[in-house]
Scaffold this motif. Structure first.
Motif, PDB file in Angstrom:
ATOM      1  N   ILE A   1       1.555   6.431  -7.130  1.00  0.00           N
ATOM      2  CA  ILE A   1       0.503   7.386  -7.486  1.00  0.00           C
ATOM      3  C   ILE A   1       0.992   8.817  -7.263  1.00  0.00           C
ATOM      4  N   TRP A   2       1.650   9.062  -6.147  1.00  0.00           N
ATOM      5  CA  TRP A   2       2.166  10.394  -5.846  1.00  0.00           C
ATOM      6  C   TRP A   2       3.198  10.828  -6.886  1.00  0.00           C
TER       7      TRP A   2
ATOM      8  N   PHE B   1       0.830  -1.208   0.000  1.00  0.00           N
ATOM      9  CA  PHE B   1       0.000   0.000   0.000  1.00  0.00           C
ATOM     10  C   PHE B   1       0.866   1.261   0.000  1.00  0.00           C
ATOM     11  N   ILE B   2       1.937   1.222   0.754  1.00  0.00           N
ATOM     12  CA  ILE B   2       2.856   2.359   0.802  1.00  0.00           C
ATOM     13  C   ILE B   2       3.512   2.552  -0.560  1.00  0.00           C
ATOM     14  N   LEU B   3       3.944   1.460  -1.176  1.00  0.00           N
ATOM     15  CA  LEU B   3       4.569   1.519  -2.490  1.00  0.00           C
ATOM     16  C   LEU B   3       3.566   2.018  -3.536  1.00  0.00           C
ATOM     17  N   GLY B   4       2.330   1.516  -3.487  1.00  0.00           N
ATOM     18  CA  GLY B   4       1.295   1.969  -4.424  1.00  0.00           C
ATOM     19  C   GLY B   4       1.017   3.459  -4.267  1.00  0.00           C
TER      20      GLY B   4
END
Length: 93
Positions: free
Chosen positions: A20-21, A13-16
Protein backbone atom coordinates in the motif's frame (compact mmCIF):
# COMPACT_ATOMS: atom_id res chain seq x y z
CA UNK A 1 14.66 -16.34 18.40
CA UNK A 2 11.50 -15.68 20.35
CA UNK A 3 11.12 -12.18 18.84
CA UNK A 4 11.53 -13.53 15.32
CA UNK A 5 8.79 -16.06 15.91
CA UNK A 6 6.43 -13.17 16.77
CA UNK A 7 7.11 -11.47 13.44
CA UNK A 8 6.18 -14.50 11.31
CA UNK A 9 2.39 -14.17 11.90
CA UNK A 10 2.66 -10.41 11.28
CA UNK A 11 4.51 -10.83 7.96
CA UNK A 12 1.37 -10.71 5.74
CA UNK A 13 0.25 -7.47 7.41
CA UNK A 14 3.70 -5.93 7.12
CA UNK A 15 3.93 -6.96 3.46
CA UNK A 16 0.41 -5.62 2.76
CA UNK A 17 1.31 -2.31 4.39
CA UNK A 18 4.48 -2.12 2.33
CA UNK A 19 2.52 -2.72 -0.90
CA UNK A 20 0.00 0.00 0.00
CA UNK A 21 2.81 2.41 0.88
CA UNK A 22 4.61 1.66 -2.42
CA UNK A 23 1.45 2.34 -4.46
CA UNK A 24 0.90 5.57 -2.58
CA UNK A 25 4.46 6.71 -3.24
CA UNK A 26 4.00 5.89 -6.95
CA UNK A 27 0.85 8.04 -7.11
CA UNK A 28 2.63 10.91 -5.38
CA UNK A 29 5.51 10.69 -7.87
CA UNK A 30 3.06 10.73 -10.81
CA UNK A 31 1.24 13.74 -9.37
CA UNK A 32 4.50 15.63 -8.89
CA UNK A 33 5.51 14.83 -12.47
CA UNK A 34 2.24 16.32 -13.73
CA UNK A 35 2.48 19.50 -11.65
CA UNK A 36 5.12 21.37 -13.69
CA UNK A 37 2.75 21.35 -16.68
CA UNK A 38 0.14 23.11 -14.59
CA UNK A 39 2.76 25.56 -13.32
CA UNK A 40 3.94 26.29 -16.87
CA UNK A 41 0.38 27.03 -18.00
CA UNK A 42 -0.14 29.29 -15.00
CA UNK A 43 3.12 31.10 -15.69
CA UNK A 44 2.14 31.61 -19.34
CA UNK A 45 -1.25 32.99 -18.29
CA UNK A 46 0.41 35.33 -15.80
CA UNK A 47 2.82 36.58 -18.48
CA UNK A 48 -0.12 37.21 -20.82
CA UNK A 49 -1.93 39.22 -18.15
CA UNK A 50 1.21 41.21 -17.40
CA UNK A 51 1.55 42.05 -21.10
CA UNK A 52 -2.05 43.23 -21.17
CA UNK A 53 -1.51 45.43 -18.11
CA UNK A 54 1.61 46.92 -19.68
CA UNK A 55 -0.37 47.69 -22.84
CA UNK A 56 -3.11 49.36 -20.83
CA UNK A 57 -0.54 51.38 -18.89
CA UNK A 58 1.02 52.48 -22.16
CA UNK A 59 -2.37 53.57 -23.52
CA UNK A 60 -3.17 55.56 -20.40
CA UNK A 61 0.23 57.25 -20.14
CA UNK A 62 0.71 57.90 -23.89
CA UNK A 63 -2.23 60.31 -24.07
CA UNK A 64 -4.51 57.36 -24.78
CA UNK A 65 -6.62 58.57 -21.92
CA UNK A 66 -7.16 61.78 -23.89
CA UNK A 67 -8.58 59.71 -26.72
CA UNK A 68 -11.21 58.27 -24.38
CA UNK A 69 -12.11 61.78 -23.20
CA UNK A 70 -12.42 62.99 -26.78
CA UNK A 71 -14.69 60.07 -27.66
CA UNK A 72 -16.95 60.91 -24.75
CA UNK A 73 -16.99 64.58 -25.81
CA UNK A 74 -18.06 63.56 -29.32
CA UNK A 75 -20.86 61.46 -27.88
CA UNK A 76 -22.05 64.43 -25.83
CA UNK A 77 -21.88 66.67 -28.91
CA UNK A 78 -23.98 64.20 -30.93
CA UNK A 79 -26.60 64.12 -28.19
CA UNK A 80 -26.76 67.93 -28.17
CA UNK A 81 -27.05 68.03 -31.98
CA UNK A 82 -29.82 65.44 -31.88
CA UNK A 83 -31.75 67.52 -29.32
CA UNK A 84 -31.31 70.66 -31.40
CA UNK A 85 -32.53 68.88 -34.54
CA UNK A 86 -35.56 67.56 -32.66
CA UNK A 87 -36.36 71.05 -31.34
CA UNK A 88 -36.05 72.54 -34.86
CA UNK A 89 -38.47 69.93 -36.21
CA UNK A 90 -40.95 70.74 -33.45
CA UNK A 91 -40.77 74.48 -34.22
CA UNK A 92 -41.31 74.10 -37.97
CA UNK A 93 -44.97 74.45 -39.09
Amino acid sequence: MGELALLIPLAPFILGGFVIWTRHQTKIAEARAAMPQVDERQAAYTRELEDRVRTLERIVTDKGYDVASQIEALRDARQIEARLDAREKDLQP
